[in-house]
Design a protein around this motif. Structure first.
Motif, PDB file in Angstrom:
ATOM      1  N   THR A 162      -1.507   5.068  44.963  1.00 39.98           N
ATOM      2  CA  THR A 162      -1.237   5.915  43.810  1.00 39.98           C
ATOM      3  C   THR A 162      -2.018   7.207  43.929  1.00 39.98           C
ATOM      4  O   THR A 162      -3.227   7.187  44.201  1.00 39.98           O
ATOM      5  CB  THR A 162      -1.629   5.208  42.502  1.00 39.98           C
ATOM      6  OG1 THR A 162      -0.950   3.944  42.433  1.00 39.98           O
ATOM      7  CG2 THR A 162      -1.272   6.056  41.297  1.00 39.98           C
ATOM      8  N   ALA A 163      -1.333   8.327  43.718  1.00 39.24           N
ATOM      9  CA  ALA A 163      -1.987   9.634  43.694  1.00 39.24           C
ATOM     10  C   ALA A 163      -2.023  10.131  42.254  1.00 39.24           C
ATOM     11  O   ALA A 163      -1.001  10.084  41.551  1.00 39.24           O
ATOM     12  CB  ALA A 163      -1.244  10.618  44.582  1.00 39.24           C
ATOM     13  N   LEU A 182      -4.991   3.908  56.192  1.00 37.62           N
ATOM     14  CA  LEU A 182      -5.421   2.953  55.166  1.00 37.62           C
ATOM     15  C   LEU A 182      -4.262   2.576  54.249  1.00 37.62           C
ATOM     16  O   LEU A 182      -4.154   1.432  53.798  1.00 37.62           O
ATOM     17  CB  LEU A 182      -6.566   3.557  54.338  1.00 37.62           C
ATOM     18  CG  LEU A 182      -7.965   3.508  54.961  1.00 37.62           C
ATOM     19  CD1 LEU A 182      -8.934   4.362  54.146  1.00 37.62           C
ATOM     20  CD2 LEU A 182      -8.466   2.066  55.027  1.00 37.62           C
ATOM     21  N   ALA A 183      -3.405   3.547  53.956  1.00 36.12           N
ATOM     22  CA  ALA A 183      -2.269   3.292  53.067  1.00 36.12           C
ATOM     23  C   ALA A 183      -1.348   2.232  53.642  1.00 36.12           C
ATOM     24  O   ALA A 183      -0.659   1.518  52.885  1.00 36.12           O
ATOM     25  CB  ALA A 183      -1.501   4.587  52.823  1.00 36.12           C
ATOM     26  N   ALA A 184      -1.334   2.102  54.954  1.00 39.64           N
ATOM     27  CA  ALA A 184      -0.463   1.109  55.584  1.00 39.64           C
ATOM     28  C   ALA A 184      -1.162  -0.232  55.791  1.00 39.64           C
ATOM     29  O   ALA A 184      -0.560  -1.158  56.343  1.00 39.64           O
ATOM     30  CB  ALA A 184       0.021   1.645  56.933  1.00 39.64           C
ATOM     31  N   SER A 185      -2.417  -0.348  55.351  1.00 35.08           N
ATOM     32  CA  SER A 185      -3.204  -1.541  55.641  1.00 35.08           C
ATOM     33  C   SER A 185      -3.042  -2.645  54.607  1.00 35.08           C
ATOM     34  O   SER A 185      -3.445  -3.776  54.838  1.00 35.08           O
ATOM     35  CB  SER A 185      -4.691  -1.173  55.740  1.00 35.08           C
ATOM     36  OG  SER A 185      -5.196  -0.813  54.452  1.00 35.08           O
ATOM     37  N   VAL A 192       2.433   9.928  51.234  1.00 34.32           N
ATOM     38  CA  VAL A 192       1.700   8.669  51.309  1.00 34.32           C
ATOM     39  C   VAL A 192       1.880   7.795  50.063  1.00 34.32           C
ATOM     40  O   VAL A 192       1.953   6.569  50.169  1.00 34.32           O
ATOM     41  CB  VAL A 192       0.196   8.950  51.544  1.00 34.32           C
ATOM     42  CG1 VAL A 192      -0.613   7.675  51.475  1.00 34.32           C
ATOM     43  CG2 VAL A 192       0.005   9.629  52.889  1.00 34.32           C
ATOM     44  N   ALA A 193       1.922   8.400  48.879  1.00 36.11           N
ATOM     45  CA  ALA A 193       1.851   7.641  47.637  1.00 36.11           C
ATOM     46  C   ALA A 193       3.144   6.894  47.334  1.00 36.11           C
ATOM     47  O   ALA A 193       4.244   7.376  47.623  1.00 36.11           O
ATOM     48  CB  ALA A 193       1.490   8.565  46.485  1.00 36.11           C
ATOM     49  N   ASP A 194       3.003   5.700  46.727  1.00 36.90           N
ATOM     50  CA  ASP A 194       4.143   4.983  46.156  1.00 36.90           C
ATOM     51  C   ASP A 194       4.476   5.543  44.778  1.00 36.90           C
ATOM     52  O   ASP A 194       5.632   5.504  44.346  1.00 36.90           O
ATOM     53  CB  ASP A 194       3.819   3.497  45.999  1.00 36.90           C
ATOM     54  CG  ASP A 194       3.349   2.872  47.296  1.00 36.90           C
ATOM     55  OD1 ASP A 194       3.903   3.230  48.343  1.00 36.90           O
ATOM     56  OD2 ASP A 194       2.416   2.039  47.260  1.00 36.90           O
ATOM     57  N   ARG A 195       3.409   6.036  44.112  1.00 35.22           N
ATOM     58  CA  ARG A 195       3.572   6.539  42.758  1.00 35.22           C
ATOM     59  C   ARG A 195       2.629   7.701  42.547  1.00 35.22           C
ATOM     60  O   ARG A 195       1.529   7.737  43.109  1.00 35.22           O
ATOM     61  CB  ARG A 195       3.264   5.429  41.741  1.00 35.22           C
ATOM     62  CG  ARG A 195       3.412   5.877  40.285  1.00 35.22           C
ATOM     63  CD  ARG A 195       3.287   4.720  39.311  1.00 35.22           C
ATOM     64  NE  ARG A 195       2.018   4.029  39.426  1.00 35.22           N
ATOM     65  CZ  ARG A 195       1.394   3.434  38.392  1.00 35.22           C
ATOM     66  NH1 ARG A 195       1.949   3.473  37.191  1.00 35.22           N
ATOM     67  NH2 ARG A 195       0.277   2.809  38.565  1.00 35.22           N
ATOM     68  N   PRO A 206       7.783   7.623  40.840  1.00 34.72           N
ATOM     69  CA  PRO A 206       7.810   7.791  42.299  1.00 34.72           C
ATOM     70  C   PRO A 206       7.656   9.268  42.677  1.00 34.72           C
ATOM     71  O   PRO A 206       8.015  10.160  41.906  1.00 34.72           O
ATOM     72  CB  PRO A 206       9.208   7.268  42.689  1.00 34.72           C
ATOM     73  CG  PRO A 206       9.667   6.476  41.519  1.00 34.72           C
ATOM     74  CD  PRO A 206       9.040   7.074  40.318  1.00 34.72           C
ATOM     75  N   PRO A 207       7.134   9.558  43.874  1.00 39.42           N
ATOM     76  CA  PRO A 207       6.936  10.953  44.283  1.00 39.42           C
ATOM     77  C   PRO A 207       8.202  11.789  44.203  1.00 39.42           C
ATOM     78  O   PRO A 207       8.152  12.952  43.778  1.00 39.42           O
ATOM     79  CB  PRO A 207       6.443  10.821  45.724  1.00 39.42           C
ATOM     80  CG  PRO A 207       5.807   9.484  45.790  1.00 39.42           C
ATOM     81  CD  PRO A 207       6.597   8.604  44.880  1.00 39.42           C
TER      82      PRO A 207
END
Length: 592
Positions: free
Chosen positions: A372-373, A534-537, A554-557, A571-572
């Motif tokens: 989340t951003a 990290l976002a993919a971890s 990167v963000a999902d939301r 969502p972005p």
């Protein structure tokens, strides 16, 4: 220009010739005149002192190593050592009391300091020496009762030596308390927050993080106090205690050789000062680690180097300068194997600073492993919201939970009870935080920065913690920087070390507070690349950022905040391309 003019121009030297040119430094006539004047003055002083028989250098030599003088010197050194030990111990306790959150304790410490800084040392010594007049006995027992375990006659207990040690301790304790408090206040607040965010206990924070950094400010003034104490021991002559100065007085009153005997005392005080100055230099050098890129040479090494016995600068493991390291490519190994991300639930959170409402009725949920951003204008409450998630900021209303477990509180019915510090620190380790200004501990190496919390908080052995740290450094592309100090790294490298330090505790949730805002544009990419991995971890990431393009990738939301409220969330694609709220559209139009 004619051909003749060209013939008159000097012929340029060849590169080979230039390599053998003699370099002549510029002459500073004023400096030369000053040096000559200093030599003349020094010669006049030496001629005046050594050439005048009235100084009595023969008598000086006779008494300099005499038994009474050495006994008095020993007593002076003992009083100095005991006064410094007990005085600085007392001063440290008073300084910690002064900065405590207890108004009564802070006020009591302030009153003590005010009283004993006001009393002249000679008056304090006389009061202590005559304490038997006020109190006939000193008793050990239960206060405010008649229960007594032991008692002593005050007159017999308070000997001149004890009165001297106690007086010097109380006097130095009052002055050193303010010196130590000043050193503690000089440590950046971010260091306290970083230590707290890592779950380090208060005592450990003070001992390993705060005081070592404070010592850089404390040591110079503290040694002034110790030197003053060494000279101040001469005041105990009022107690008829034969320290150095009182012993000298006794001798010259008998033989009437005042000047030679005073010179004996003077030279011994100069020797004491010189020894203390050398000790001060090496202590300052010790605590300068991490603050300076290159430490000043060891004083003894300088002397030995002058004698040709050793090299002035020993060979050290080279550390690449930050300027060169900025252009180094970032090659990391990914972050597979990290713990599963935690679910974050924020319900009805509100926060005010005085009359300023910073957060208002925040309700948010973050799924495990989500990214989340949080975006919005400065002052919109983004960073404050982030800090409430790991309880660096206490909320006024509402709850925050990680995987259903409240952060900072326990709930009994409709009431929330704040946890003790030990429990707060334990739960906080599940919520890692990477700060805007890195907040690495400058006096610790990169490896020590990363291993400090796993050893103290998670209970890992040193070897296991170091293996984990080196693995994480390899993951962020800094395997070769383990022994460097933060100051020797570029900003981007420091931020990557900060990420590795946070990951060493294996948190469920990772918070980023504008992780690239303190970096040069050239260094932003290397940090964002690590966050992308990290976002993919699978770890839960909550990122406060102004990097809109990064948030899109990167963000999902994305959450947009303004004036302490969540204006819009989604969502972005929806938030950035088709915002529902006009305020969101206006903000994006300005930053894109």
């Amino acid at each position: 220009m004619s051909v003749t003019d060209f013939d008159r121009l000097p012929i340029a030297a060849s590169p080979a010739a230039e390599g053998h040119l003699k370099v002549v430094p510029v002459r500073h006539r004023a400096r030369t005149i000053g040096t000559v004047a200093a030599v003349v003055v020094l010669a006049l002083i030496l001629q005046s002192v050594l050439g005048n028989p009235r100084w009595g250098w023969g008598i000086f030599a006779e008494w300099f190593f005499s038994e009474p003088v050495l006994a008095g010197l020993g007593r002076t050194l003992l009083l100095t050592a005991l006064g410094a030990l007990f005085g600085f111990t007392l001063g440290t306790l008073l300084a910690l009391a002064r900065v405590s959150s207890s108004p009564l304790l802070a006020g009591l410490a302030w009153g003590f300091i005010w009283l004993f800084r006001s009393l002249p040392l000679i008056v304090l010594l006389l009061i202590l020496n005559n304490l038997g007049y006020l109190y006939e006995t000193v008793a050990l027992g239960v206060p405010f009762t008649d229960i007594t375990f032991a008692s002593w006659s005050t007159t017999q207990l308070m000997t001149p030596f004890l009165a001297a040690v106690l007086g010097l301790t109380l006097n130095l304790g009052a002055f050193s308390a303010e010196v130590i408090r000043g050193g503690i206040l000089s440590v950046d607040q971010g260091q306290h927050e970083a230590a707290a965010a890592l779950g380090l206990p208060k005592g450990h924070q003070a001992r390993r993080i705060v005081l070592p950094q404070a010592m850089r400010s404390i040591v110079p003034t503290a040694f002034n106090e110790i030197i003053g104490l060494a000279k101040g021991t001469s005041v105990v002559y009022v107690l008829a205690l034969p320290e150095l100065f009182y012993t000298i007085q006794i001798i010259y009153r008998r033989n009437l050789e005042v000047i030679p005997l005073l010179m004996v005392a003077t030279v011994w005080y100069l020797i004491i000062l010189s020894v203390l100055s050398v000790i001060q230099y090496h202590i300052e050098r010790h605590y300068a680690r991490g603050a300076l890129r290159t430490l000043p040479p060891n004083a003894f090494r300088v002397v030995f180097a002058k004698l040709g016995l050793v090299a002035l600068h020993p060979a050290e493991k080279p550390v690449a300068p930050a300027e060169e390291a900025q252009s180094a490519p970032v090659t990391s190994r990914g972050f597979e194997g990290l713990p599963r991300g935690g679910a974050v639930e924020i319900r009805g959170v509100a926060k005010s600073f005085g009359t300023l409402k910073v957060l208002s009725d925040i309700d948010l949920s973050f799924a495990p492993g989500s990214v989340t951003a949080i975006i919005g204008p400065s002052g919109s409450g983004k960073s404050t919201l982030l800090r409430t998630i790991n309880h660096l900021e206490r909320v006024d209303e509402g709850t925050i939970a990680i995987d259903g477990e409240l952060i900072g509180y326990r709930r009994e019915g409709d009431t929330l009870y704040e946890l003790e510090e030990r429990e707060i620190l334990k739960r906080r380790t599940d919520v890692g935080m990477v700060f805007q200004n890195f907040n690495l501990f400058p006096h610790l190496t990169v490896l020590q920065n990363i291993t400090e919390a796993p050893i103290r908080v998670r209970g890992l052995g040193k070897a296991e913690a170091e293996a984990l740290a080196r693995d994480l450094l390899a993951r962020v592309g800094l395997a070769e920087k383990a022994d460097a100090y933060p100051r020797q790294l570029s900003g981007g490298q420091q931020q990557r070390v900060a990420i590795a330090r946070t990951l060493a505790l294996k948190p469920k949730v990772l918070l980023f507070d504008e992780p690239t805002s303190a970096l040069d544009p050239e260094l932003v990419g290397e940090v964002l690349n690590v966050i992308r991995e990290l976002a993919a971890s699978g770890i839960t990431l909550i990122i406060v950022t102004h990097e809109i393009g990064f948030a899109r990738d990167v963000a999902d939301r994305i959450i947009f905040m303004e004036q302490g409220r969540v204006v819009e969330s989604g969502p972005p694609v929806q938030i950035l391309n088709a915002p529902r709220h006009q305020r969101t559209a206006d903000f994006l139009a300005r930053v894109n």
